[in-house]
Design an enzyme around this catalytic site. Structure first.
Site, short mmCIF file in Angstrom:
data_model
loop_
_atom_site.label_atom_id
_atom_site.label_comp_id
_atom_site.label_asym_id
_atom_site.label_seq_id
_atom_site.Cartn_x
_atom_site.Cartn_y
_atom_site.Cartn_z
CE LYS A 130 9.06 -7.48 -4.81
NZ LYS A 130 9.31 -8.82 -4.27
CE1 TYR A 157 -11.06 19.34 5.76
CE2 TYR A 157 -8.91 18.47 5.09
CZ TYR A 157 -10.12 19.08 4.77
OH TYR A 157 -10.39 19.41 3.48
C1 LIG Z 1 10.47 -8.92 -3.57
C2 LIG Z 1 11.27 -10.14 -3.55
C3 LIG Z 1 12.60 -10.11 -3.12
C4 LIG Z 1 13.24 -8.88 -2.50
O1 LIG Z 1 12.81 -8.81 -1.16
P1 LIG Z 1 13.29 -7.69 -0.15
O2 LIG Z 1 12.68 -8.10 1.14
O3 LIG Z 1 12.74 -6.39 -0.65
O4 LIG Z 1 14.77 -7.70 -0.14
C5 LIG Z 1 13.34 -11.28 -3.23
N1 LIG Z 1 12.78 -12.41 -3.71
C6 LIG Z 1 11.49 -12.48 -4.10
C7 LIG Z 1 10.94 -13.76 -4.59
C8 LIG Z 1 10.70 -11.36 -4.02
O5 LIG Z 1 9.41 -11.43 -4.38
#
Ligand SMILES: *Cc1c(COP(=O)(O)O)cnc(C)c1O
Length: 343
Positions: free
Chosen positions: A35, A243
């Site tokens: 994602k 700044y």
């Molecule tokens: C994003 C996600 C993961 C991966 O999680 P990490 O903490 O990055 O390993 C696994 N399962 C679900 C449902 C997620 O949304």
């Protein structure tokens, strides 16, 4: 050809080795969370490289992310974690990705529109983010479930909630039939094999995040932001830099002004804490972070000159401790201005 003045150097071998360590540690099939464009690294490249290593289970959040992935390695499965809304149904029916059904309405929608197609389901075992409640699992009757999922709320901590969620999930798994069961994210894998079930869903640890101490020394940095020196200048004792004039030279100082800033995702919370390196030597950040620029104390690196590249110190656990940002935000915040370059 466009000259990109910022780069994100990405280490293919470390990505693949991180996945292999997670799979070995879990002792079951390991997928990959892709994602947010592969946590900012580039989901297509990540899928290709992890496919080479043997990964066959991929997870995105949305149908747009699923479409953007293009061709996956042969034999792969792709799941869409947010499930299917009314506007997603056309894309869902046209492709081969499976929704992870999260709500009673999503379950009803899928039963109605795709009674012959398998799906995944998310069960809520205590996080109260997404998922079917354990007292609603009767609704799943009649679904052909490929993978039944749940998600841990506190896997990165030594919380009593971890075992509670695992036990609740095991109880649901005993009554809801599915081809596979999956609970653990990166941190969950580190909790031990009681959390593995049939499939694990690592994300951040693939990309160099160290979610728990058990992963320390096994997970390697994957993403290295690199920026260019625009000017090397002398700041005289008593003069300030940047700044707000928050930093004043205690002695004559050689500074390198470098072309990265908060618009690139290198946020202001690195002021007084951040650093970079070049020629194997350290370059501490001085003054504030500007939109597109920072200043580094280049006193230790006399050879550093205009047009040279520096590597920001971006080992995720260290950078998170320094900045107060999470390891996730450090990756997903990096802007498109950094050209992704896999080596
Ligand atoms: C994003 C996600 C993961 C991966 O999680 P990490 O903490 O990055 O390993 C696994 N399962 C679900 C449902 C997620 O949304």
């Amino acid at each position: 050809m466009t000259h990109y003045a910022l780069r994100l150097r990405l280490d293919s071998k470390s990505l693949q080795d991180n996945w292999r360590w997670l799979q070995r540690t879990a002792g079951v099939a390991a997928g990959a969370a892709l994602k947010a464009d592969g946590y900012g690294l580039g989901a297509r490249s990540v899928a290709h490289l992890l496919g080479e290593a043997g990964c066959r289970d991929f997870f995105v959040s949305t149908w747009a992310e699923a479409a953007a992935l293009g061709q996956l390695p042969d034999g792969s499965s792709l799941c869409v974690l947010h499930g299917v809304g009314p506007e997603d149904m056309a894309a869902a029916l046209a492709g081969t990705a499976r929704p992870v059904l999260n709500t009673p309405a999503q379950v009803a929608r899928w039963k109605e529109a795709a009674p012959d197609r398998s799906c995944d389901v998310m069960i809520d075992t205590g996080m109260n983010r997404l998922g079917i409640r354990t007292d609603e699992i009767g609704l799943l009757e009649g679904l052909d479930i490929e993978t039944l999922h749940s998600h841990l709320a506190c896997a990165d901590e030594d919380s009593a909630m971890n075992a509670v969620q695992r036990d609740r999930f095991a109880a649901v798994a005993a009554t809801v039939s599915a081809r596979r069961y999956a609970l653990a994210n990166s941190a969950g894998i580190c909790l031990g094999r009681d959390y593995s079930f049939d499939l694990v869903r690592p994300g951040v640890a693939l990309y160099g995040g160290v979610p728990r101490p058990e992963a320390d020394g096994h997970i390697r940095q994957v993403a290295f932001p690199e920026a260019e020196v625009v000017q090397r200048r002398k700041i005289r004792s008593g003069e300030s830099c940047g700044y707000g004039a928050t930093w004043t030279a205690a002695a004559d100082t050689e500074a390198a002004i470098v072309n990265i800033g908060y618009a690139d995702g290198y946020l202001r919370c690195f002021a007084g804490k951040g650093s970079a390196s070049a020629y194997g030597k350290p370059l501490p950040l001085i003054g504030r972070v500007s939109m597109d620029l920072i200043a580094l104390d280049a006193g230790a690196v006399p050879e550093l000159s205009e047009g040279d590249w520096v590597t920001l110190d971006y080992d995720l656990p260290d950078a998170a401790a320094a900045s107060g940002l999470s390891q996730y935000e450090l990756l997903t915040g990096l802007s498109e201005r950094l050209q992704r370059r896999w080596t």
